[in-house]
Structure formats: structure tokens, C-alpha cells
Design a protein around this motif. Structure first.
Motif, mmCIF file in Angstrom:
data_model
loop_
_atom_site.group_PDB
_atom_site.id
_atom_site.type_symbol
_atom_site.label_atom_id
_atom_site.label_comp_id
_atom_site.label_asym_id
_atom_site.label_seq_id
_atom_site.Cartn_x
_atom_site.Cartn_y
_atom_site.Cartn_z
ATOM 1 N N ASN A 79 0.819 -1.213 0.000
ATOM 2 C CA ASN A 79 0.000 0.000 0.000
ATOM 3 C C ASN A 79 0.854 1.265 0.000
ATOM 4 O O ASN A 79 0.561 2.232 -0.710
ATOM 5 C CB ASN A 79 -0.925 0.019 1.227
ATOM 6 C CG ASN A 79 -2.029 -1.009 1.140
ATOM 7 O OD1 ASN A 79 -2.433 -1.405 0.038
ATOM 8 N ND2 ASN A 79 -2.519 -1.462 2.280
ATOM 9 N N LEU A 80 1.920 1.245 0.792
ATOM 10 C CA LEU A 80 2.743 2.436 0.937
ATOM 11 C C LEU A 80 3.689 2.636 -0.235
ATOM 12 O O LEU A 80 3.912 3.764 -0.683
ATOM 13 C CB LEU A 80 3.538 2.353 2.240
ATOM 14 C CG LEU A 80 4.407 3.556 2.597
ATOM 15 C CD1 LEU A 80 3.540 4.795 2.795
ATOM 16 C CD2 LEU A 80 5.236 3.272 3.841
ATOM 17 N N MET A 81 4.266 1.538 -0.757
ATOM 18 C CA MET A 81 5.310 1.657 -1.773
ATOM 19 C C MET A 81 4.781 1.603 -3.201
ATOM 20 O O MET A 81 5.562 1.595 -4.146
ATOM 21 C CB MET A 81 6.359 0.567 -1.570
ATOM 22 C CG MET A 81 7.035 0.607 -0.205
ATOM 23 S SD MET A 81 7.614 2.246 0.314
ATOM 24 C CE MET A 81 8.886 2.548 -0.908
ATOM 25 N N ASP A 82 3.477 1.558 -3.401
ATOM 26 C CA ASP A 82 2.858 1.797 -4.711
ATOM 27 C C ASP A 82 2.198 3.161 -4.650
ATOM 28 O O ASP A 82 1.327 3.389 -3.798
ATOM 29 C CB ASP A 82 1.808 0.722 -5.033
ATOM 30 C CG ASP A 82 2.439 -0.569 -5.526
ATOM 31 O OD1 ASP A 82 3.665 -0.586 -5.715
ATOM 32 O OD2 ASP A 82 1.702 -1.543 -5.721
ATOM 33 N N ASP A 83 2.623 4.082 -5.513
ATOM 34 C CA ASP A 83 2.044 5.417 -5.444
ATOM 35 C C ASP A 83 0.625 5.419 -6.001
ATOM 36 O O ASP A 83 0.104 4.396 -6.462
ATOM 37 C CB ASP A 83 2.928 6.443 -6.152
ATOM 38 C CG ASP A 83 3.035 6.206 -7.658
ATOM 39 O OD1 ASP A 83 2.183 5.490 -8.222
ATOM 40 O OD2 ASP A 83 3.978 6.732 -8.274
ATOM 41 N N ASP A 143 -0.547 6.474 -8.657
ATOM 42 C CA ASP A 143 -0.647 6.188 -10.085
ATOM 43 C C ASP A 143 -0.298 4.733 -10.410
ATOM 44 O O ASP A 143 -0.223 4.364 -11.582
ATOM 45 C CB ASP A 143 0.292 7.122 -10.880
ATOM 46 C CG ASP A 143 -0.126 8.581 -10.761
ATOM 47 O OD1 ASP A 143 -1.339 8.835 -10.646
ATOM 48 O OD2 ASP A 143 0.762 9.451 -10.771
ATOM 49 N N GLY A 144 -0.074 3.933 -9.386
ATOM 50 C CA GLY A 144 0.256 2.534 -9.609
ATOM 51 C C GLY A 144 1.720 2.265 -9.902
ATOM 52 O O GLY A 144 2.088 1.145 -10.245
ATOM 53 N N ASN A 145 2.556 3.300 -9.795
ATOM 54 C CA ASN A 145 3.994 3.115 -10.033
ATOM 55 C C ASN A 145 4.682 2.720 -8.729
ATOM 56 O O ASN A 145 4.490 3.357 -7.696
ATOM 57 C CB ASN A 145 4.613 4.409 -10.565
ATOM 58 C CG ASN A 145 3.980 4.853 -11.864
ATOM 59 O OD1 ASN A 145 3.795 4.050 -12.765
ATOM 60 N ND2 ASN A 145 3.632 6.138 -11.964
ATOM 61 N N PRO A 146 5.491 1.667 -8.741
ATOM 62 C CA PRO A 146 6.108 1.203 -7.502
ATOM 63 C C PRO A 146 7.393 1.951 -7.172
ATOM 64 O O PRO A 146 8.143 2.347 -8.059
ATOM 65 C CB PRO A 146 6.410 -0.277 -7.798
ATOM 66 C CG PRO A 146 6.624 -0.319 -9.284
ATOM 67 C CD PRO A 146 5.744 0.747 -9.869
ATOM 68 N N TRP A 147 7.634 2.108 -5.860
ATOM 69 C CA TRP A 147 8.904 2.667 -5.393
ATOM 70 C C TRP A 147 9.871 1.529 -5.089
ATOM 71 O O TRP A 147 10.576 1.534 -4.084
ATOM 72 C CB TRP A 147 8.671 3.515 -4.144
ATOM 73 C CG TRP A 147 7.851 4.737 -4.367
ATOM 74 C CD1 TRP A 147 6.560 4.939 -4.014
ATOM 75 C CD2 TRP A 147 8.279 5.940 -5.003
ATOM 76 N NE1 TRP A 147 6.140 6.185 -4.395
ATOM 77 C CE2 TRP A 147 7.186 6.826 -5.001
ATOM 78 C CE3 TRP A 147 9.489 6.353 -5.581
ATOM 79 C CZ2 TRP A 147 7.252 8.102 -5.553
ATOM 80 C CZ3 TRP A 147 9.557 7.626 -6.126
ATOM 81 C CH2 TRP A 147 8.453 8.484 -6.106
ATOM 82 N N VAL A 148 9.899 0.533 -5.961
ATOM 83 C CA VAL A 148 10.746 -0.635 -5.797
ATOM 84 C C VAL A 148 11.807 -0.623 -6.891
ATOM 85 O O VAL A 148 11.515 -0.294 -8.042
ATOM 86 C CB VAL A 148 9.912 -1.938 -5.891
ATOM 87 C CG1 VAL A 148 10.805 -3.163 -5.766
ATOM 88 C CG2 VAL A 148 8.854 -1.958 -4.806
#
Length: 613
Positions: free
Chosen positions: A410-414, A416-421
């Protein structure tokens, strides 16, 4: 401006000759018409011999399409240069996304006609839904755009996993895949592309009619299919007989995908992977057995870093697939169900809910290890992450054996659906969300350890090692069933089903969640103090310990482990925090405390601690 007009207006520029389109992957010509619209057109000309430049007539193009040099495959392999298991994980992710129930990872021996000898081949075989021609084309493409709303739990996001993973493991790879209506074979090979200036990926697709197969001429010409099939047979240890044998493993109605990788990565004169170690039968090891570097890490016993079996045991938050390594079943374990003295923290960070499970692990206590396991879409991204005061703590006993488990999807997908991975799926980007997460995790970890510091008396052979519950997974429905805490799960057979003792239930039964009493604590993020404690919407207050054979309500303890009159609690000003636990240090009824927050003078017993608060 048309290409010919552009050449006339710029005579000093060399316009490269377009490649032979019959040799591209699908045998289909792609381009744009006069209006700039994209189109595809089948190419039916026969394969070109060396030196020929019989190129289909190209309409006036308004877009420049970049070519890909074969050396890009080597560049992609560096994505997992630091840890080769990250490359295997990419292929395992694809199997999970394909809803596979079984996955086999083996090192096999094939005869290579090209090399004239037996070679070692890494095979990864699943029984998922397989790939159609369009899907395998997406798999071998460099990047893709997922349809909106497609499989929200899907791990694959970047469109480079198969390429970066397979090319890190070896120089050449072949993919065999089957759906209910089609079969496809693709070759991703550095050897095949060695003398080429533009990357080619031969793909052959077949129509499947029960046990009858023929080229699918709706997406490729027969000449293109023959050319690509010849390339596959010439540059791989797979001739038509081996292809038929391996494709036959699917069966007439079966589906799935098989990946075979050869010219494996080398470690000196040997391979980087080691699979014939007598002390680790049924496992594949990284030959260097190097422990990965983590901030603040003290322990040097981390089998997860060099044992594929250990990694596969915890790679998924809720394991479903049966994973076999060298023919031996991996006993997967959901970490959050295997802890002792478990506490569950709920909070909101940046408006998004999070759940952190903390507890003690016997295995990690014996190894002097600890830290947080961070999952994203149910897949392990970071392991043994030390947070809070334990990052630079010189005291090896501080935090020893305490493990945290959290899914940060929940936290690491912004929004807009873009991941912070990171695209290697072995870490997170440096962003605001991750910084907030690290701070919160540190405070929760410190709170748990400070509360338990004087009570974590772990002795070898003690029952306090045992998890709060014993869990076993059904070999059919793959659901996890909770058993009596004193039951010895090692006595169960490898193939255990829901109808068997001691559960004696049905596969239709729902999975039982872990039930614990809940306390909601509203607090400031800044540190320790006294806070307002309310029940909010978490149901009836938990019961206290038994007295005279009956359960009674127990008040919340106002003494911390150090003898202070106040309970050390941390929190955020962004919202309420919930702690659910079965431990006597947390269980109690909820009450309102109107006394204002004040700073505590911290007194400690036991071993000295380092770190910074």
C-alpha cells in the motif's frame, strides 16, 4: 518528411539500411502510415541469404524506432550482478504470476551437438497457465505496459525480469510454453547474436488441436517459422526430439512454462552455483557463500544469502506453490505464523494503512540475528533490515532473535500505480514514503524490545522457543491450518491434507486468521510518553489471565520493563495505532488517560545498550 526526401535534403548523413524484416522475432513488419498511425503487416518473403538486402517497401515513416544491439543482454545481466539469487527470483515471480501450483528448479545435463559434449543446464519448470503468442512476445520484449487493473497482486512490473534474470544466470536461454490452445518456443541467446548488429529473438508458435500441432500462420509466415526453428535447433541443445520430449511433459491438456538456461555463469574454473555439495543435498548454493552486507548487521550466519532452499522458504509472505529444488520439496514457512511472543502493530503512514508483526524466532536467536522482512505484493524485497537503535548498536544481545514481518504494498505503490521498488526487486527507492517507513519501523522495533528487554529469557530447550501457534499446509488446497501449539508438526507426513489428523477438516474450510486481543494507542511520533488509550472499533476488550479457573479482565500495566511508572509507547500524530498481542505485557482493558504527555527518564536493567534515541 519522407525518408527519401530527408536523404536528399541531407546528403552528408548516412541513413542505415533497415534490417532484414523476415529475421525479426515474429515475421511481422511494424511501422507507421502517412498519418503516423501504428500498423503491423505480415512479411511472407523467404529468408534472406547472407548479404541480401531485400527489404519490404517502407511507407513514409514519421517516427524513429531504435534498434537493440546484442551487447544489451550483457548490460541487462548486471541488474543482478550483486546477488545471483535475485536472478532466479525473477523467474520464480513469473511462475507465481502464472498461478502455478508446482515449481521445479534443477540442474540437469544435456548433450550439446554444437559443443560436442554434455553441458549443465538450469531448468525452471512450472504448471501455470502458460503463455500465448502475444504473451511470450511481451515476455521477450524490453519493457511493457501492463493493462490497467490487470492482476493487482502481480509481481512483474518492469518488463525486464526474464531477460535480466536469465542472462545473469547464463548466456543462453530457451522458453517452452503451452496454453490450452497454443504452444510457443523462444530463444534468447548471446551466442546466436554474437556477430549481429541488431538483436534477434527467434520465436516459433503453434496452433494446438488436441494432440495435433501446426505452425500458427495467423501470426507468422511458414518461412519465418522454419527459419526461427532452425536457429533454435542450431544454437541450443534442443533438436526436434528433445523439444518434443520436453513439450510432452505438459501432457495433452496440461499448461505451463519451462525455462532452460545454459552456458552458466562461472566462478573461476567452476560455476557460480554449486549443486553437488554432499552437506547440502537437495539445495543449490552460491559458491562464494558470501553474506550480503546490511547496515548494522552483526551476524554472519545468514543461509538465506547463499542457500536457495533457505531463500525459497520465505520468499513469499503467504506461500502457496510447492517448490522443489533438485527434486526435494522445500518446506516453506510463513514467517509471521512462526514467531513467539507475537505482537501486531497497526498504523497509518501518509494516509495508508500498515500492519507490522513482531516476535521472537528461535532460529534467528541462535544465529544472533534480527531485523525486519519487508514484502511487496507478497514477495520478499528486503530481509534482516535493522532499524531504530539497533542499526549502530554494538551490543549483540540488543534485539537478538526479534524478527518483524510487514507487507508495504500500500505504501510503496504510489497513487498512479507506479512502484517505489528497484527494478531488481532487491530494495526500495530513496523516497519520502520509505523514509517515513524506516522511522516508524525503528520506533516500533525499539518499543517491542524495550518492553520485552527483561523478559526475553530464551534458553536452549525451553518451550518459550515455540511459536504461538503451529501451522501446517494442505498439499491440495495449499491453505494453512492452525494446530494445537504443543503439536509436533515434524511428525506429520510430507503429503498432508485437510482431512487428515489432527485437523480432520475440509479443503473448503476458510483459512483461520491469527486471533489476538487488540489495544489501540494514540501517540506522538516524537518518542516515549503517556498517551490516550481508547478501544475505538476493535471489539470487546481482551481478557486477562485466568484466576480461579475463570478468565478475568486485567488492567493495563503502567510499569515498563525498567520499573518506570509509565508505559513506554511510541506513535505518530497522523492517526491511531493498534497493538494486538497475546503477551501478558500488552494484554489488558482499555481506558482513557487524560494526563498530558511528558518525557520519561529512562532507567535500564541488564546489559548495556548502544544506539541513539
Amino acid at each position: 518528411m519522407c525518408l527519401e526526401n530527408f536523404s536528399e535534403s541531407a546528403p552528408n548523413l548516412n541513413v542505415p539500411t533497415p534490417p532484414a524484416y523476415e529475421k525479426i522475432v515474429t515475421g511481422i513488419f511494424e511501422g507507421t502510415d502517412d498519418n503516423g498511425d501504428y500498423f503491423r503487416k505480415g512479411v511472407t518473403s523467404p529468408p534472406l541469404s547472407s548479404g541480401e538486402t531485400n527489404v519490404p517497401e517502407v511507407p513514409c515513416a514519421k517516427k524513429n524506432l531504435s534498434s537493440t544491439h546484442p551487447t544489451y543482454l550483457k548490460t541487462l545481466s548486471q541488474t543482478h550482478a550483486g546477488w545471483i539469487f535475485g536472478a532466479i527470483a525473477e523467474l520464480v515471480d513469473n511462475s507465481r504470476d502464472a498461478k502455478s501450483k508446482r515449481l521445479d528448479i534443477n540442474i540437469e545435463i544435456f548433450y550439446s551437438k554444437k559443443e560436442g559434449k554434455n553441458i549443465h543446464v538450469l531448468s525452471i519448470v512450472d504448471d501455470g497457465h502458460g503463455m500465448s503468442h502475444d504473451e511470450i512476445m511481451t515476455m521477450v520484449a524490453f519493457g511493457h505496459d501492463l493493462p490497467e487493473g490487470q492482476q493487482p497482486d502481480r509481481i512483474g512490473r518492469f518488463g525486464i525480469g526474464f531477460k535480466s534474470g536469465s542472462m545473469r544466470l547464463g548466456k543462453d536461454a530457451i522458453v517452452l510454453t503451452q496454453t490450452t490452445t497454443s504452444r510457443s518456443v523462444a530463444l534468447l541467446s548471446q551466442c546466436f547474436n554474437e556477430d549481429k548488429s541488431n538483436l534477434e529473438i527467434p520465436v516459433v508458435s503453434y496452433c494446438k488441436h488436441d494432440n495435433y500441432m501446426e505452425f500458427d500462420l495467423s501470426i507468422q509466415s511458414e518461412a519465418s517459422a522454419e527459419y526461427n526453428l532452425k536457429a533454435i535447433k542450431d544454437f541450443s541443445p534442443f533438436n526436434e526430439y528433445v523439444l518434443g520430449e520436453k513439450l510432452g511433459l505438459f501432457g495433452q491438456a496440461g499448461t505451463g512454462t519451462q525455462i532452460y538456461i545454459w552456458n552458466l555463469d562461472k566462478w573461476g574454473q567452476n560455476y557460480s552455483l554449486e549443486w553437488n555439495n554432499k552437506e547440502h543435498e537437495g539445495d543449490i548454493l552460491i559458491r562464494s557463500k558470501r553474506v550480503r552486507t546490511r547496515l548494522g548487521q552483526i551476524c554472519q550466519q545468514v543461509p538465506l544469502d547463499y542457500s536457495l532452499r533457505s531463500y525459497m522458504e520465505v520468499i513469499f509472505l503467504t506461500p502457496r506453490m510447492r517448490i522443489y529444488i533438485q527434486g526435494s520439496l522445500v518446506k516453506t514457512r510463513p514467517l509471521e505464523k512462526s514467531l513467539n511472543k507475537t505482537a501486531v502493530f497497526h498504523d497509518m503512514i501518509m494516509g495508508k494503512p500498515l500492519k507490522l508483526t513482531l516476535g521472537r524466532s528461535k532460529i534467528e536467536w541462535e544465529r544472533f540475528n534480527s531485523g525486519i522482512f519487508l514484502y511487496w505484493h507478497g514477495r520478499l524485497i528486503e530481509a534482516y533490515k535493522r532499524v531504530g537503535s539497533h542499526i549502530n548498536n554494538s551490543n549483540v544481545e540488543a534485539g537478538r532473535g526479534v524478527v518483524g514481518v510487514i507487507d508495504v504494498t500500500n505504501l510503496m505503490d504510489d497513487d498512479d500505480g507506479n512502484p517505489w521498488v528497484l527494478n531488481n526487486k532487491q530494495g526500495f527507492q530513496d523516497c519520502e514514503a520509505y523514509a517515513e517507513l524506516e522511522e516508524w519501523l525503528g520506533k516500533m522495533y525499539d518499543k517491542y524490545w524495550d518492553t520485552k528487554f527483561d523478559t526475553l529469557d530464551v534458553k536452549e530447550g525451553s518451550d518459550r522457543y515455540k511459536p504461538d501457534d503451529q501451522w501446517v499446509q494442505c498439499n491440495k488446497c495449499r491453505k494453512w491450518r492452525v494446530l494445537d501449539p504443543d503439536f509436533d508438526t515434524d511428525t506429520l507426513p510430507v503429503d498432508w491434507f485437510c482431512f487428515m489428523a489432527p485437523y480432520r477438516g475440509s479443503c473448503e474450510d476458510d483459512e483461520k486468521p491469527v486471533g489476538r486481543g487488540v489495544i489501540t494507542i494514540s501517540a506522538k511520533r516524537s518518542g516515549y510518553g503517556r498517551e490516550n488509550i481508547t478501544t475505538e472499533d476493535h471489539g470487546p476488550p481482551p481478557e486477562g489471565p485466568s484466576k480461579g479457573g475463570q478468565r478475568v479482565s486485567a488492567p493495563i500495566s503502567k510499569r515498563n520493563s525498567c520499573g518506570s511508572d509509565s508505559s513506554p509507547v511510541t506513535g505518530t500524530s497522523s492517526g491511531a495505532r493498534s497493538i494486538s498481542t497475546e503477551d501478558e505485557d500488552f494484554v489488558g482493558i482499555s481506558e482513557n488517560i487524560e494526563e498530558p504527555t511528558r518525557t520519561l527518564k529512562r532507567l535500564r536493567r541488564g546489559l548495556p545498550r548502544g544506539g541513539k534515541y
